[in-house]
Design a protein around this motif. Structure first.
Motif, PDB file in Angstrom:
ATOM      1  N   ILE A 161      -2.348   3.165   7.412  1.00  0.00           N
ATOM      2  CA  ILE A 161      -1.751   3.922   6.311  1.00  0.00           C
ATOM      3  C   ILE A 161      -2.431   5.278   6.202  1.00  0.00           C
ATOM      4  O   ILE A 161      -3.653   5.360   6.045  1.00  0.00           O
ATOM      5  CB  ILE A 161      -1.830   3.141   4.990  1.00  0.00           C
ATOM      6  CG1 ILE A 161      -0.889   1.936   5.095  1.00  0.00           C
ATOM      7  CG2 ILE A 161      -1.383   3.981   3.808  1.00  0.00           C
ATOM      8  CD1 ILE A 161      -1.525   0.664   4.828  1.00  0.00           C
TER       9      ILE A 161
ATOM     10  N   SER B  67       2.390   4.141   8.375  1.00  0.00           N
ATOM     11  CA  SER B  67       3.192   4.516   7.208  1.00  0.00           C
ATOM     12  C   SER B  67       2.334   5.342   6.263  1.00  0.00           C
ATOM     13  O   SER B  67       1.169   5.605   6.542  1.00  0.00           O
ATOM     14  CB  SER B  67       3.730   3.267   6.501  1.00  0.00           C
ATOM     15  OG  SER B  67       2.671   2.563   5.899  1.00  0.00           O
ATOM     16  N   GLY B  68       2.906   5.753   5.170  1.00  0.00           N
ATOM     17  CA  GLY B  68       2.207   6.608   4.223  1.00  0.00           C
ATOM     18  C   GLY B  68       2.646   8.050   4.412  1.00  0.00           C
ATOM     19  O   GLY B  68       3.827   8.323   4.615  1.00  0.00           O
ATOM     20  N   ASP B  69       1.665   8.968   4.402  1.00  0.00           N
ATOM     21  CA  ASP B  69       1.995  10.387   4.442  1.00  0.00           C
ATOM     22  C   ASP B  69       2.092  10.912   5.863  1.00  0.00           C
ATOM     23  O   ASP B  69       1.279  11.739   6.306  1.00  0.00           O
ATOM     24  CB  ASP B  69       0.945  11.170   3.644  1.00  0.00           C
ATOM     25  CG  ASP B  69       0.905  10.711   2.197  1.00  0.00           C
ATOM     26  OD1 ASP B  69       1.981  10.534   1.616  1.00  0.00           O
ATOM     27  OD2 ASP B  69      -0.196  10.515   1.667  1.00  0.00           O
TER      28      ASP B  69
ATOM     29  N   GLU C  70       7.566   7.301   9.889  1.00  0.00           N
ATOM     30  CA  GLU C  70       6.906   6.012   9.703  1.00  0.00           C
ATOM     31  C   GLU C  70       7.618   4.978  10.562  1.00  0.00           C
ATOM     32  O   GLU C  70       8.827   5.045  10.734  1.00  0.00           O
ATOM     33  CB  GLU C  70       6.976   5.603   8.231  1.00  0.00           C
ATOM     34  CG  GLU C  70       6.205   6.546   7.317  1.00  0.00           C
ATOM     35  CD  GLU C  70       6.659   6.445   5.868  1.00  0.00           C
ATOM     36  OE1 GLU C  70       6.025   5.701   5.129  1.00  0.00           O
ATOM     37  OE2 GLU C  70       7.647   7.098   5.504  1.00  0.00           O
TER      38      GLU C  70
ATOM     39  N   HIS D  83      13.542   4.135  -1.054  1.00  0.00           N
ATOM     40  CA  HIS D  83      13.113   5.394  -1.701  1.00  0.00           C
ATOM     41  C   HIS D  83      13.558   5.424  -3.158  1.00  0.00           C
ATOM     42  O   HIS D  83      14.204   6.365  -3.618  1.00  0.00           O
ATOM     43  CB  HIS D  83      13.651   6.602  -0.945  1.00  0.00           C
ATOM     44  CG  HIS D  83      13.378   6.549   0.529  1.00  0.00           C
ATOM     45  ND1 HIS D  83      12.104   6.558   1.036  1.00  0.00           N
ATOM     46  CD2 HIS D  83      14.204   6.436   1.596  1.00  0.00           C
ATOM     47  CE1 HIS D  83      12.151   6.464   2.366  1.00  0.00           C
ATOM     48  NE2 HIS D  83      13.415   6.377   2.719  1.00  0.00           N
TER      49      HIS D  83
ATOM     50  N   CYS E  67      11.209   3.625  11.769  1.00  0.00           N
ATOM     51  CA  CYS E  67      11.896   2.962  10.661  1.00  0.00           C
ATOM     52  C   CYS E  67      12.333   3.906   9.537  1.00  0.00           C
ATOM     53  O   CYS E  67      13.363   3.699   8.915  1.00  0.00           O
ATOM     54  CB  CYS E  67      11.007   1.891  10.059  1.00  0.00           C
ATOM     55  SG  CYS E  67      10.435   0.704  11.253  1.00  0.00           S
ATOM     56  N   SER E  68      11.522   4.929   9.255  1.00  0.00           N
ATOM     57  CA  SER E  68      11.857   5.782   8.109  1.00  0.00           C
ATOM     58  C   SER E  68      13.044   6.685   8.423  1.00  0.00           C
ATOM     59  O   SER E  68      13.538   7.381   7.556  1.00  0.00           O
ATOM     60  CB  SER E  68      10.647   6.625   7.694  1.00  0.00           C
ATOM     61  OG  SER E  68      10.258   7.464   8.753  1.00  0.00           O
TER      62      SER E  68
ATOM     63  N   CYS F 176       7.696  -0.452   5.119  1.00  0.00           N
ATOM     64  CA  CYS F 176       6.932   0.624   4.477  1.00  0.00           C
ATOM     65  C   CYS F 176       7.556   1.999   4.677  1.00  0.00           C
ATOM     66  O   CYS F 176       7.262   2.928   3.923  1.00  0.00           O
ATOM     67  CB  CYS F 176       5.510   0.600   5.004  1.00  0.00           C
ATOM     68  SG  CYS F 176       4.773  -1.043   4.863  1.00  0.00           S
ATOM     69  N   GLY F 177       8.396   2.142   5.683  1.00  0.00           N
ATOM     70  CA  GLY F 177       9.068   3.426   5.900  1.00  0.00           C
ATOM     71  C   GLY F 177      10.065   3.747   4.798  1.00  0.00           C
ATOM     72  O   GLY F 177      10.579   4.863   4.737  1.00  0.00           O
ATOM     73  N   LEU F 178      10.367   2.777   3.947  1.00  0.00           N
ATOM     74  CA  LEU F 178      11.372   2.986   2.899  1.00  0.00           C
ATOM     75  C   LEU F 178      10.716   3.120   1.524  1.00  0.00           C
ATOM     76  O   LEU F 178      11.371   3.011   0.499  1.00  0.00           O
ATOM     77  CB  LEU F 178      12.362   1.811   2.870  1.00  0.00           C
ATOM     78  CG  LEU F 178      12.982   1.416   4.206  1.00  0.00           C
ATOM     79  CD1 LEU F 178      13.912   0.220   4.025  1.00  0.00           C
ATOM     80  CD2 LEU F 178      13.771   2.570   4.807  1.00  0.00           C
TER      81      LEU F 178
ATOM     82  N   LEU G  89       1.172   4.005  -2.988  1.00  0.00           N
ATOM     83  CA  LEU G  89       0.848   5.427  -2.832  1.00  0.00           C
ATOM     84  C   LEU G  89       2.026   6.303  -3.252  1.00  0.00           C
ATOM     85  O   LEU G  89       1.853   7.367  -3.823  1.00  0.00           O
ATOM     86  CB  LEU G  89       0.497   5.753  -1.380  1.00  0.00           C
ATOM     87  CG  LEU G  89      -0.838   5.243  -0.851  1.00  0.00           C
ATOM     88  CD1 LEU G  89      -0.966   5.566   0.622  1.00  0.00           C
ATOM     89  CD2 LEU G  89      -1.993   5.864  -1.627  1.00  0.00           C
ATOM     90  N   LYS G  90       3.222   5.839  -2.941  1.00  0.00           N
ATOM     91  CA  LYS G  90       4.399   6.673  -3.203  1.00  0.00           C
ATOM     92  C   LYS G  90       5.038   6.356  -4.544  1.00  0.00           C
ATOM     93  O   LYS G  90       6.215   6.676  -4.761  1.00  0.00           O
ATOM     94  CB  LYS G  90       5.384   6.538  -2.048  1.00  0.00           C
ATOM     95  CG  LYS G  90       4.752   7.085  -0.772  1.00  0.00           C
ATOM     96  CD  LYS G  90       5.718   7.254   0.353  1.00  0.00           C
ATOM     97  CE  LYS G  90       5.000   7.947   1.515  1.00  0.00           C
ATOM     98  NZ  LYS G  90       5.822   8.048   2.704  1.00  0.00           N
TER      99      LYS G  90
ATOM    100  N   THR H 174       0.819  -1.223   0.000  1.00  0.00           N
ATOM    101  CA  THR H 174       0.000   0.000   0.000  1.00  0.00           C
ATOM    102  C   THR H 174       0.850   1.270   0.000  1.00  0.00           C
ATOM    103  O   THR H 174       0.644   2.166  -0.820  1.00  0.00           O
ATOM    104  CB  THR H 174      -0.936   0.010   1.221  1.00  0.00           C
ATOM    105  OG1 THR H 174      -1.457  -1.294   1.393  1.00  0.00           O
ATOM    106  CG2 THR H 174      -2.067   0.984   1.022  1.00  0.00           C
ATOM    107  N   SER H 175       1.800   1.337   0.927  1.00  0.00           N
ATOM    108  CA  SER H 175       2.600   2.560   1.014  1.00  0.00           C
ATOM    109  C   SER H 175       3.426   2.758  -0.244  1.00  0.00           C
ATOM    110  O   SER H 175       3.555   3.875  -0.753  1.00  0.00           O
ATOM    111  CB  SER H 175       3.537   2.501   2.217  1.00  0.00           C
ATOM    112  OG  SER H 175       2.843   2.870   3.360  1.00  0.00           O
TER     113      SER H 175
END
Lengths: 167, 542
Positions: free
Chosen positions: B428, B356-358, B362, A146, B60-61, A131-133, A93-94, A89-90
């Motif tokens: 999300i 996660s997401g915007d 995250e 990314h 994590c991000s 998902c953070g990446l 979206l990205k 999902t993430s």
């Protein structure tokens, strides 16, 4: 040629046999054994599936049924390089799904397919849980957090060009 | 019965009381944490500073993350470390400074506001070292349970704690345990569901990678309580690091007499085996998971009989989510009343979310159940790249929460009231640049790919619904298509065989409920308001 003789000669078959023995040839270990076979051979061809069926005393149709049910098992040889695009999902979206489309167009291969010369397999995965990446791409087991189109193509092209093409 | 003391415990604080922890969770590793650890060990390996690799610290991000603890200084977290930056930072610490570069504020909400029960040792202990886990209290609950409690007492205690299944169903765990305990039959099984298939969920990965012994301990207590000698952990194939660390943890615990035959000299035996998934979302459904554990195609069967009645190889089987097992040791250690004091009535304890997401940060958050969504967002540093539009919970089986309900307490019933589910904890966040029709289409394609094909409503329904959503996204749909889509979704919900098919329409129905206008824009005006779906009248974003 006697197929079983050549099997015995092959280290990879010996390694697979070892794993099957570890699981005491139990039919309920089929998935573990398919994983092990794929680690050895990179994919599961008819001979390997037939061999596993014979050793576990299972009908070949059942072994094929299980192998073809799960996404993780390959029934065709993979390319020498692998590009896996996360479309969780993430990542979607990205821009992960768009990135996959762009890569499909650039390399002229559909998702899940291998280039005719066997150099590259392009595939997707439904969430790697990092998902953070996002968007995340994995090239030959190395993660590219990314990710964006330009650098990914550059990296893949470098891998493909750097291949030793001599037999 | 005496618990053997951990031997050869490594010194954790030395070198002027300087202890450096490097996160070795898979996101941080993907960002280069291994290089950071190596550089720190090379630079100070000979000098008396403790440099340890730990599991996930949360954000994590912002990885690779490191934590520096020193006597007389507040604990400091540093983000986005490179080998060089990490060495420079530690050198500055040795010289008596605490550099600002890369340091998270001491009250950084993502870390400071968490209530860690399940994840209490994640990011603190070395997941590859049993002694590190034991020094932090690991296996004490197991020793207490098998030494001082009867199986009935344990089931009672878990029941009294109010713990509910963390995989999303919310079924009372104590009741499930009691059912399996009371079931007849010589063989019983305990299964941990670590097939975290929902895209956007990574709580269970975090626990399995960061504190594998917590899961083993919870399962062993369950085995003792229900009368099982065999356990299986079903780990998603996409989580190789989790499988590797769990495998090593099982071996270590076995050698230390904490698993296997005659655990801690009590006469109780419990063996755990790993099963690696092979990439099938439907295996998160418990009957499909059991088929997979037995080496077959992961296709579900109609319940009842439930696994507690007839599970693996026809025997009574207890299946709980990884996070549920993660709650067991703290409940045994601290008591049911303590667990109930966290969270809200009917929703006791904490829940781990992967956000996660915007959002600005995250990662993995653990908060008491009933925490308002707004607070979770604030902990993650707020929405990034625009204003808040919606938050998706429950992955492909869940729905979204619109801005008008941002104050909803995140618990099982409140989310159900909004037409979504708690799910396993994937959250999300979407800003106003996101198209909800596209999100619904994404999930429907996901379910179409993942449908096992056994029942027609799911197999054909997901395909037809995906086609309708494709038409909507392409600007080729009519208003009849929307009503047909709705009808189809209701039909799938009513008639599918298992949870996958029944829940597959939820993202569509939920986005239709809150963002119907957006669907109508696509159909009536042939326009995607967010500019995501490529169609005439929508400027292409690239």
């Amino acid at each position: 040629m006697n197929v079983h003789d050549s099997h015995r000669a092959d280290d990879r078959h010996r390694a697979l046999e070892r794993v099957m023995q570890q699981h005491r040839l139990r039919p309920d270990s089929l998935i573990e054994i398919l994983h092990a076979a794929q680690r050895q051979f990179g994919w599961l061809d008819r001979d390997v599936l037939g061999l596993i069926a014979a050793r576990l005393r299972l009908p070949p149709s059942l072994v094929y049924g299980v192998a073809s049910f799960y996404h993780a098992f390959r029934l065709e040889p993979p390319g020498r390089h692998r590009c896996t695009v996360c479309t969780g999902t993430s990542c979607h979206l990205k821009g992960g799904s768009r990135l996959l489309q762009q890569l499909e167009q650039h390399f002229g291969i559909a998702c899940g397919a291998t280039a005719p010369d066997g150099s590259l397999t392009l595939e997707n995965v439904r969430c790697l849980g990092a998902c953070g990446l996002a968007p995340l791409i994995v090239i030959d087991d190395e993660a590219c957090p990314h990710a964006s189109f330009g650098p990914v193509v550059e990296r893949l092209t470098a891998s493909l060009d750097g291949e030793d093409t001599s037999p | 019965m005496k618990t053997p003391e951990p031997k050869n415990e490594k010194p954790t604080v030395c070198g002027g009381g300087l202890k450096i922890s490097v996160c070795l969770g898979s996101p941080c590793l993907a960002s280069g944490a291994e290089g950071v650890l190596r550089a720190l060990r090379e630079a100070w390996g000979e000098k008396p500073i403790a440099v340890i690799g730990t599991g996930c610290m949360g954000p994590c991000s912002r990885g690779p993350m490191i934590r520096i603890e020193r006597d007389g200084y507040p604990t400091a977290y540093y983000e986005r470390m490179t080998p060089q930056a990490a060495c420079t930072t530690v050198a500055a610490y040795l010289a008596g400074a605490a550099p600002e570069q890369g340091r998270l504020a001491p009250d950084f909400p993502f870390i400071a506001l968490q209530t860690r029960v399940v994840l209490e040792q994640c990011g603190r202990i070395d997941p590859c070292d049993l002694n590190s886990a034991r020094a932090a209290g690991g296996y004490r609950a197991l020793a207490h349970a098998i030494g001082k409690m009867t199986p009935e007492q344990i089931c009672c205690e878990i029941g009294a704690s109010g713990l509910r299944g963390r995989g999303g169903g919310g079924y009372p765990t104590g009741t499930k345990w009691e059912l399996v305990r009371a079931a007849s039959g010589r063989r019983k099984y305990v299964v941990a569901n670590g097939d975290e298939g929902d895209p956007g969920a990574f709580m269970d990965r975090t626990l399995m990678e960061s504190d594998p012994h917590r899961l083993l301990e919870g399962m062993a207590i369950a085995g003792y309580a229900v009368g099982a000698r065999d356990g299986f952990i079903f780990v998603r194939g996409e989580y190789p690091l989790a499988a590797q660390r769990l495998g090593a943890a099982i071996v270590d615990a076995g050698k230390a007499g904490l698993l296997g035959r005659n655990i801690l000299g009590s006469g109780f035996s419990f063996r755990i085996r790993l099963r690696i998934g092979a990439g099938a979302f439907v295996c998160g459904e418990e009957t499909a998971l059991m088929a997979s554990v037995m080496g077959r195609r992961g296709q579900p069967v109609i319940r009842p009989p439930y696994p507690a009645q007839r599970g693996l190889w026809g025997s009574s089987t207890l299946i709980n989510n990884v996070e549920t097992f993660g709650c067991i040791a703290p409940i045994i250690r601290n008591g049911a009343a303590w667990f109930r004091s966290v969270g809200t009535p009917g929703n006791s304890g904490t829940k781990v979310f992967s956000i996660s997401g915007d959002v600005a940060t995250e990662g993995v958050l653990e908060v008491p159940l009933g925490t308002p969504l707004r607070e979770l967002l604030a902990m993650a540093g707020g929405v990034s790249g625009g204003s808040f539009k919606a938050a998706q919970t429950g992955g492909a089986s869940g729905g979204c929460i619109p801005a008008s309900h941002m104050d909803v307490p995140v618990d099982y019933e409140s989310l159900k009231g909004l037409g979504t589910i708690m799910g396993s904890g994937g959250l999300i966040v979407m800003n106003d640049q996101r198209c909800m029709t596209d999100v619904a289409r994404f999930f429907m394609h996901f379910c179409q790919d993942e449908s096992c094909g056994k029942c027609a409503p799911c197999r054909t329904g997901t395909q037809q619904a995906a086609r309708l959503l494709d038409r909507i996204a392409a600007g080729e749909a009519t208003s009849d298509d929307i009503s047909q889509l709705e009808q189809l979704c209701r039909f799938m919900r009513e008639t599918s065989l298992c949870g996958l098919g029944m829940a597959a329409p939820t993202p569509v129905l939920s986005t239709l409920r809150w963002f119907r206008e957006e669907y109508e824009n696509h159909v009536r005006d042939r326009r995607c308001p967010a500019g995501v779906c490529a169609m005439e009248g929508t400027p292409c974003r690239d």
